[in-house]
Scaffold this motif. Structure first.
Motif, PDB file in Angstrom:
ATOM      1  N   LEU A 274       4.678  72.454  55.853  1.00 26.86           N
ATOM      2  CA  LEU A 274       5.709  72.800  54.473  1.00 26.86           C
ATOM      3  C   LEU A 274       7.087  72.310  54.489  1.00 26.86           C
ATOM      4  O   LEU A 274       7.065  71.743  53.405  1.00 26.86           O
ATOM      5  CB  LEU A 274       5.457  74.254  54.499  1.00 26.86           C
ATOM      6  CG  LEU A 274       4.390  75.297  54.045  1.00 26.86           C
ATOM      7  CD1 LEU A 274       4.869  76.663  53.992  1.00 26.86           C
ATOM      8  CD2 LEU A 274       4.138  74.808  52.469  1.00 26.86           C
ATOM      9  N   VAL A 275       7.525  72.308  55.511  1.00 28.79           N
ATOM     10  CA  VAL A 275       8.824  71.639  55.463  1.00 28.79           C
ATOM     11  C   VAL A 275       8.825  70.170  55.285  1.00 28.79           C
ATOM     12  O   VAL A 275       9.528  69.606  54.473  1.00 28.79           O
ATOM     13  CB  VAL A 275       9.690  71.753  56.797  1.00 28.79           C
ATOM     14  CG1 VAL A 275      10.945  71.045  56.927  1.00 28.79           C
ATOM     15  CG2 VAL A 275       9.921  73.618  57.110  1.00 28.79           C
ATOM     16  N   GLU A 276       7.763  69.230  55.877  1.00 32.28           N
ATOM     17  CA  GLU A 276       7.616  67.950  55.580  1.00 32.28           C
ATOM     18  C   GLU A 276       7.396  67.707  53.990  1.00 32.28           C
ATOM     19  O   GLU A 276       7.773  66.695  53.579  1.00 32.28           O
ATOM     20  CB  GLU A 276       6.422  67.804  56.378  1.00 32.28           C
ATOM     21  CG  GLU A 276       6.639  67.514  57.939  1.00 32.28           C
ATOM     22  CD  GLU A 276       5.415  67.114  58.524  1.00 32.28           C
ATOM     23  OE1 GLU A 276       4.232  67.046  57.915  1.00 32.28           O
ATOM     24  OE2 GLU A 276       5.513  67.301  59.814  1.00 32.28           O
ATOM     25  N   ARG A 277       6.716  68.734  53.418  1.00 34.57           N
ATOM     26  CA  ARG A 277       6.529  68.514  51.944  1.00 34.57           C
ATOM     27  C   ARG A 277       7.510  69.155  50.955  1.00 34.57           C
ATOM     28  O   ARG A 277       7.276  69.429  49.906  1.00 34.57           O
ATOM     29  CB  ARG A 277       5.055  69.082  51.648  1.00 34.57           C
ATOM     30  CG  ARG A 277       3.942  68.507  52.461  1.00 34.57           C
ATOM     31  CD  ARG A 277       2.468  69.304  52.277  1.00 34.57           C
ATOM     32  NE  ARG A 277       2.021  68.997  50.958  1.00 34.57           N
ATOM     33  CZ  ARG A 277       1.102  69.376  50.312  1.00 34.57           C
ATOM     34  NH1 ARG A 277       0.285  70.046  51.059  1.00 34.57           N
ATOM     35  NH2 ARG A 277       0.899  69.186  48.831  1.00 34.57           N
ATOM     36  N   GLU A 278       8.657  69.607  51.595  1.00 35.63           N
ATOM     37  CA  GLU A 278       9.566  70.116  50.808  1.00 35.63           C
ATOM     38  C   GLU A 278       9.850  69.357  49.471  1.00 35.63           C
ATOM     39  O   GLU A 278      10.247  70.286  48.334  1.00 35.63           O
ATOM     40  CB  GLU A 278      11.099  70.467  51.570  1.00 35.63           C
ATOM     41  CG  GLU A 278      12.177  70.940  50.762  1.00 35.63           C
ATOM     42  CD  GLU A 278      13.412  70.995  51.625  1.00 35.63           C
ATOM     43  OE1 GLU A 278      14.432  71.532  51.015  1.00 35.63           O
ATOM     44  OE2 GLU A 278      13.146  71.111  53.026  1.00 35.63           O
ATOM     45  N   LYS A 279      10.360  68.112  49.513  1.00 38.54           N
ATOM     46  CA  LYS A 279      10.683  67.417  48.464  1.00 38.54           C
ATOM     47  C   LYS A 279       9.354  67.255  47.408  1.00 38.54           C
ATOM     48  O   LYS A 279       9.916  67.599  46.138  1.00 38.54           O
ATOM     49  CB  LYS A 279      11.080  66.081  48.834  1.00 38.54           C
ATOM     50  CG  LYS A 279      11.433  65.043  47.432  1.00 38.54           C
ATOM     51  CD  LYS A 279      12.066  63.976  47.803  1.00 38.54           C
ATOM     52  CE  LYS A 279      12.819  62.985  46.931  1.00 38.54           C
ATOM     53  NZ  LYS A 279      11.786  62.850  45.683  1.00 38.54           N
TER      54      LYS A 279
END
Length: 302
Positions: A274-279
């Protein structure tokens, strides 16, 4: 509802948002890890006499070493047992218990007055108390049973949230987690009152997030966990653990999860991914409840 032909992981995979999914605790959501520590915080959790409140959220936050945990439920005897369980996890954590009904406006005000007197402030609210009183079709359901779900799941959540925000104030950071359900995102027969009330919860946190820049508000689907309230036809799908739900809730109360503000999340999703997909999540407005379509008279102009 006949789910007999579906595999045990059907609902988990149907709602999958990250490449990896989990059904049990994993390192990134271990509440005892330094990254998830809740030192100095005051945590308020409703519905803690049984189920997810007692077995998932309360023990997970106790492991994260906050200053205090406030346990709220209607059953005083069960609350005291829950408090003893938390003392066994970490005797240094202060535990307050309050037997009350979250639908009672005066009781909610008195609770927060007591919290202010003992601790001065609040930091995290877990709106976990909820009900699904009837699983009958719309044409058969007792209107009083239908409305009871809104009284608990919506009015109770509103009252707890209002008092939390007033004690928190306009500048101190805080976190609100509304324990919702994947049922709010789909139409399952015979779940109208429960699903609709949970849908309101999901939208409520967006208002909280928009109106209170200091607050992170998230709707959390706690997974398919086997509890006393699990509907019989969902028992064989209920293989997610209490540790998974509790660990994700603690993660949501950290700086790492601020980008999930106003959004919906399932506990089976990999938090690192999820953090990787934040943007992408922010730029595309993902994980929000919105009406999809093209609107406005200009679309018809040539």
């Amino acid at each position: 509802m006949d789910f007999s032909s579906l595999p045990d992981d059907f609902f988990v995979k149907k709602a999958q948002f990250t490449r990896t999914i989990y059904r049990d605790e994993y390192p990134a959501i271990n509440p005892q890890s330094p990254a998830l520590k809740q030192a100095g915080k005051v945590i308020v959790i409703t519905g803690t006499s049984q189920g997810l409140g007692r077995k998932a959220f309360a023990p997970a936050f106790a492991k994260a070493s906050p200053e205090a945990i406030v346990l709220v439920a209607r059953n005083a005897e069960s609350l005291e047992i829950a408090a003893t369980e938390l003392h066994e996890i970490d005797p240094a954590v202060k535990v307050m218990t309050q037997a009350m009904d979250i639908q009672d406006k005066d009781a909610v005000k008195a609770l927060y007055a007591r919290i202010e007197a003992d601790f001065g402030t609040v930091d995290v609210l877990i709106n976990n108390a909820g009900t699904g009183k009837s699983i009958l079709p719309i044409k058969d359901i007792d209107p009083d049973d239908f409305w009871y779900d809104f009284e608990v799941n919506v009015k109770g959540t509103l009252l707890m949230t209002q008092s939390f925000l007033r004690l928190l104030g306009p500048s101190k950071p805080g976190t609100i987690i509304n324990v919702t359900s994947g049922a709010a995102l789909s139409v399952l027969p015979h779940t109208a009152s429960y699903s609709l009330s949970k849908l309101v919860q999901i939208q409520m946190q967006r208002f909280v997030a928009l109106e209170n820049p200091n607050v992170v508000a998230v709707g959390l689907h706690p997974g398919a966990v086997l509890t006393d309230l699990t509907w019989p036809h969902f028992v064989r799908f209920s293989k997610d653990t209490f540790g998974l739900a509790g660990g994700v809730a603690v993660w949501l109360a950290t700086e790492q999860a601020k980008f999930m503000n106003g959004r919906y999340m399932g506990v089976t999703w990999d938090v690192d991914q999820l953090v990787e997909r934040e943007k992408e999540i922010i730029d595309k407005g993902l994980l929000l409840m919105e009406l999809q379509g093209t609107f406005g008279a200009q679309q018809f102009e040539k």
